[in-house]
Scaffold this motif. Structure first.
Motif, PDB file in Angstrom:
ATOM      1  N   MET A   1      20.874  -1.148  52.234  1.00 24.50           N
ATOM      2  CA  MET A   1      19.848  -0.404  51.531  1.00 24.50           C
ATOM      3  C   MET A   1      19.471  -1.155  50.255  1.00 24.50           C
ATOM      4  O   MET A   1      20.320  -1.515  49.463  1.00 24.50           O
ATOM      5  CB  MET A   1      20.390   0.989  51.191  1.00 24.50           C
ATOM      6  CG  MET A   1      19.381   1.877  50.508  1.00 24.50           C
ATOM      7  SD  MET A   1      19.989   3.525  50.087  1.00 24.50           S
ATOM      8  CE  MET A   1      19.983   4.286  51.690  1.00 24.50           C
ATOM      9  N   THR A   2      18.177  -1.377  50.078  1.00 18.62           N
ATOM     10  CA  THR A   2      17.708  -2.108  48.904  1.00 18.62           C
ATOM     11  C   THR A   2      17.663  -1.191  47.682  1.00 18.62           C
ATOM     12  O   THR A   2      17.699   0.036  47.804  1.00 18.62           O
ATOM     13  CB  THR A   2      16.298  -2.690  49.134  1.00 18.62           C
ATOM     14  OG1 THR A   2      15.375  -1.598  49.269  1.00 18.62           O
ATOM     15  CG2 THR A   2      16.255  -3.564  50.380  1.00 18.62           C
ATOM     16  N   VAL A   3      17.542  -1.807  46.516  1.00 19.03           N
ATOM     17  CA  VAL A   3      17.477  -1.043  45.267  1.00 19.03           C
ATOM     18  C   VAL A   3      16.238  -0.149  45.264  1.00 19.03           C
ATOM     19  O   VAL A   3      16.302   1.016  44.855  1.00 19.03           O
ATOM     20  CB  VAL A   3      17.487  -1.984  44.044  1.00 19.03           C
ATOM     21  CG1 VAL A   3      17.251  -1.212  42.758  1.00 19.03           C
ATOM     22  CG2 VAL A   3      18.799  -2.750  43.967  1.00 19.03           C
ATOM     23  N   SER A   4      15.099  -0.670  45.730  1.00 21.27           N
ATOM     24  CA  SER A   4      13.880   0.149  45.740  1.00 21.27           C
ATOM     25  C   SER A   4      14.025   1.352  46.671  1.00 21.27           C
ATOM     26  O   SER A   4      13.524   2.441  46.378  1.00 21.27           O
ATOM     27  CB  SER A   4      12.660  -0.685  46.126  1.00 21.27           C
ATOM     28  OG  SER A   4      12.810  -1.216  47.422  1.00 21.27           O
ATOM     29  N   GLU A   5      14.728   1.190  47.789  1.00 19.27           N
ATOM     30  CA  GLU A   5      14.984   2.323  48.692  1.00 19.27           C
ATOM     31  C   GLU A   5      15.892   3.347  48.026  1.00 19.27           C
ATOM     32  O   GLU A   5      15.712   4.546  48.196  1.00 19.27           O
ATOM     33  CB  GLU A   5      15.610   1.840  49.997  1.00 19.27           C
ATOM     34  CG  GLU A   5      14.660   1.077  50.895  1.00 19.27           C
ATOM     35  CD  GLU A   5      15.359   0.458  52.108  1.00 19.27           C
ATOM     36  OE1 GLU A   5      14.667   0.231  53.112  1.00 19.27           O
ATOM     37  OE2 GLU A   5      16.576   0.197  52.042  1.00 19.27           O
ATOM     38  N   GLN A   6      16.888   2.858  47.252  1.00 18.12           N
ATOM     39  CA  GLN A   6      17.771   3.771  46.531  1.00 18.12           C
ATOM     40  C   GLN A   6      17.006   4.549  45.458  1.00 18.12           C
ATOM     41  O   GLN A   6      17.225   5.744  45.287  1.00 18.12           O
ATOM     42  CB  GLN A   6      18.929   3.008  45.887  1.00 18.12           C
ATOM     43  CG  GLN A   6      20.002   2.588  46.869  1.00 18.12           C
ATOM     44  CD  GLN A   6      21.166   1.936  46.143  1.00 18.12           C
ATOM     45  OE1 GLN A   6      21.025   0.858  45.575  1.00 18.12           O
ATOM     46  NE2 GLN A   6      22.300   2.594  46.161  1.00 18.12           N
ATOM     47  N   ILE A   7      16.117   3.860  44.756  1.00 19.33           N
ATOM     48  CA  ILE A   7      15.320   4.518  43.717  1.00 19.33           C
ATOM     49  C   ILE A   7      14.432   5.588  44.341  1.00 19.33           C
ATOM     50  O   ILE A   7      14.420   6.746  43.909  1.00 19.33           O
ATOM     51  CB  ILE A   7      14.473   3.487  42.931  1.00 19.33           C
ATOM     52  CG1 ILE A   7      15.380   2.549  42.141  1.00 19.33           C
ATOM     53  CG2 ILE A   7      13.466   4.194  42.011  1.00 19.33           C
ATOM     54  CD1 ILE A   7      14.677   1.351  41.531  1.00 19.33           C
ATOM     55  N   LYS A   8      13.697   5.204  45.386  1.00 16.94           N
ATOM     56  CA  LYS A   8      12.799   6.150  46.064  1.00 16.94           C
ATOM     57  C   LYS A   8      13.587   7.304  46.674  1.00 16.94           C
ATOM     58  O   LYS A   8      13.184   8.464  46.599  1.00 16.94           O
ATOM     59  CB  LYS A   8      12.005   5.427  47.142  1.00 16.94           C
ATOM     60  CG  LYS A   8      10.955   6.280  47.802  1.00 16.94           C
ATOM     61  CD  LYS A   8      10.173   5.491  48.846  1.00 16.94           C
ATOM     62  CE  LYS A   8       9.165   6.385  49.545  1.00 16.94           C
ATOM     63  NZ  LYS A   8       8.494   5.699  50.644  1.00 16.94           N
ATOM     64  N   GLY A   9      14.746   7.000  47.251  1.00 11.70           N
ATOM     65  CA  GLY A   9      15.575   8.035  47.855  1.00 11.70           C
ATOM     66  C   GLY A   9      16.072   9.045  46.835  1.00 11.70           C
ATOM     67  O   GLY A   9      15.981  10.252  47.042  1.00 11.70           O
ATOM     68  N   GLY A  10      16.621   8.553  45.722  1.00 13.82           N
ATOM     69  CA  GLY A  10      17.164   9.449  44.710  1.00 13.82           C
ATOM     70  C   GLY A  10      16.118  10.314  44.040  1.00 13.82           C
ATOM     71  O   GLY A  10      16.347  11.483  43.757  1.00 13.82           O
ATOM     72  N   LEU A  11      14.947   9.730  43.791  1.00 15.56           N
ATOM     73  CA  LEU A  11      13.911  10.467  43.075  1.00 15.56           C
ATOM     74  C   LEU A  11      13.035  11.324  43.985  1.00 15.56           C
ATOM     75  O   LEU A  11      12.603  12.402  43.589  1.00 15.56           O
ATOM     76  CB  LEU A  11      13.025   9.499  42.288  1.00 15.56           C
ATOM     77  CG  LEU A  11      13.711   8.721  41.164  1.00 15.56           C
ATOM     78  CD1 LEU A  11      12.745   7.735  40.538  1.00 15.56           C
ATOM     79  CD2 LEU A  11      14.292   9.643  40.119  1.00 15.56           C
ATOM     80  N   ILE A  12      12.779  10.828  45.230  1.00 16.88           N
ATOM     81  CA  ILE A  12      11.786  11.516  46.057  1.00 16.88           C
ATOM     82  C   ILE A  12      12.314  11.877  47.445  1.00 16.88           C
ATOM     83  O   ILE A  12      12.544  13.042  47.752  1.00 16.88           O
ATOM     84  CB  ILE A  12      10.505  10.652  46.195  1.00 16.88           C
ATOM     85  CG1 ILE A  12       9.932  10.315  44.808  1.00 16.88           C
ATOM     86  CG2 ILE A  12       9.455  11.357  47.051  1.00 16.88           C
ATOM     87  CD1 ILE A  12       8.919   9.213  44.793  1.00 16.88           C
ATOM     88  N   THR A  13      12.486  10.874  48.315  1.00 18.76           N
ATOM     89  CA  THR A  13      12.705  11.135  49.740  1.00 18.76           C
ATOM     90  C   THR A  13      14.061  11.736  50.076  1.00 18.76           C
ATOM     91  O   THR A  13      14.218  12.343  51.134  1.00 18.76           O
ATOM     92  CB  THR A  13      12.512   9.854  50.569  1.00 18.76           C
ATOM     93  OG1 THR A  13      13.444   8.855  50.115  1.00 18.76           O
ATOM     94  CG2 THR A  13      11.100   9.327  50.457  1.00 18.76           C
ATOM     95  N   ASN A  14      15.052  11.568  49.208  1.00 13.42           N
ATOM     96  CA  ASN A  14      16.379  12.117  49.454  1.00 13.42           C
ATOM     97  C   ASN A  14      16.868  12.877  48.219  1.00 13.42           C
ATOM     98  O   ASN A  14      18.061  12.944  47.963  1.00 13.42           O
ATOM     99  CB  ASN A  14      17.346  10.985  49.830  1.00 13.42           C
ATOM    100  CG  ASN A  14      18.539  11.477  50.597  1.00 13.42           C
ATOM    101  OD1 ASN A  14      18.526  12.555  51.170  1.00 13.42           O
ATOM    102  ND2 ASN A  14      19.598  10.689  50.595  1.00 13.42           N
ATOM    103  N   ASN A  15      15.910  13.430  47.467  1.00 17.47           N
ATOM    104  CA  ASN A  15      16.236  14.153  46.232  1.00 17.47           C
ATOM    105  C   ASN A  15      17.281  15.222  46.523  1.00 17.47           C
ATOM    106  O   ASN A  15      17.129  15.997  47.467  1.00 17.47           O
ATOM    107  CB  ASN A  15      14.963  14.784  45.666  1.00 17.47           C
ATOM    108  CG  ASN A  15      15.192  15.466  44.339  1.00 17.47           C
ATOM    109  OD1 ASN A  15      15.840  16.489  44.264  1.00 17.47           O
ATOM    110  ND2 ASN A  15      14.646  14.876  43.288  1.00 17.47           N
ATOM    111  N   PRO A  16      18.362  15.251  45.726  1.00 19.61           N
ATOM    112  CA  PRO A  16      19.447  16.178  46.034  1.00 19.61           C
ATOM    113  C   PRO A  16      19.048  17.651  46.062  1.00 19.61           C
ATOM    114  O   PRO A  16      19.561  18.421  46.860  1.00 19.61           O
ATOM    115  CB  PRO A  16      20.481  15.914  44.945  1.00 19.61           C
ATOM    116  CG  PRO A  16      19.864  15.002  43.971  1.00 19.61           C
ATOM    117  CD  PRO A  16      18.639  14.430  44.559  1.00 19.61           C
TER     118      PRO A  16
END
Length: 196
Positions: A1-16
């Motif tokens: 998983m790339t850093v940009s995927e982690q950023i997008k995941g945490g903030l938007i697509t996989n927001n807790p």
């Protein structure tokens, strides 16, 4: 998983909160004012980052039979540090958040990220994951807090800025929290469907 995927995941697509729907108790309880939302969000983010780093460092040493107990002990140590720092340097925020700071120990977001990510990845990706999952949680709290405080109290930042004088008090009550969270989740789902 790339850093940009982690950023997008945490903030938007996989927001807790908005996507995974975990950590609802502190989300609803502490989003009554912007100050509380920011305080809780940043406290949880600090615990997430620190605990992810330590768990990632110890992932090969911790026996699998006691991993959850070990994770909770590590998380509890960092929560205690954050709680004492808040009491020492921002006592008004510590008093306002009350029991919800110590309850970070059993927050599903933190324990979930320890189990799902930090225990399986190296230190840097685990720290990035903790940071952006925490910022996603904080962002959600800020959005909810602004809406609830503005509509429920007519102010922003705990009364520092008065916007209007006839608020709908229900918005700062539990029912208003559920209503606001439901509406925000609906908007996020609609936007994510439109984006696909």
């Amino acid at each position: 998983m790339t850093v940009s995927e982690q950023i997008k995941g945490g903030l938007i697509t996989n927001n807790p909160v908005l996507v995974q729907l975990i950590g609802m108790c502190p989300t609803l309880a502490t989003s009554t004012s912007l100050t509380n939302g920011i305080g809780m969000g940043l406290s949880a983010t600090a615990v997430l980052v620190c605990s992810n780093i330590v768990i990632s460092l110890l992932r090969k040493i911790i026996p699998s039979k006691i991993r959850i107990a070990a994770y909770i002990t590590i998380i509890a140590g960092f929560v205690t540090i954050i709680d004492l720092l808040l009491q020492a340097f921002i006592p008004s925020l510590a008093a306002s958040l009350g029991l919800f700071i110590p309850l970070i120990v059993v927050n599903c977001i933190i324990l979930g990220r320890a189990e799902a990510f930090a225990s399986k990845n190296s230190v840097v990706p685990s720290a990035i994951d903790g940071l952006f999952m925490g910022l996603g949680f904080t962002l959600t709290l800020v959005i909810l807090s602004v809406i609830r405080e503005l509509l429920g109290a007519g102010t922003i930042l705990g009364g520092a800025i008065t916007v209007f004088s006839s608020p709908a008090t229900i918005m700062i009550l539990p029912a208003g929290g559920f209503l606001t969270l439901g509406c925000v989740i609906a908007v996020v789902q609609k936007l994510s469907k439109k984006g696909e």
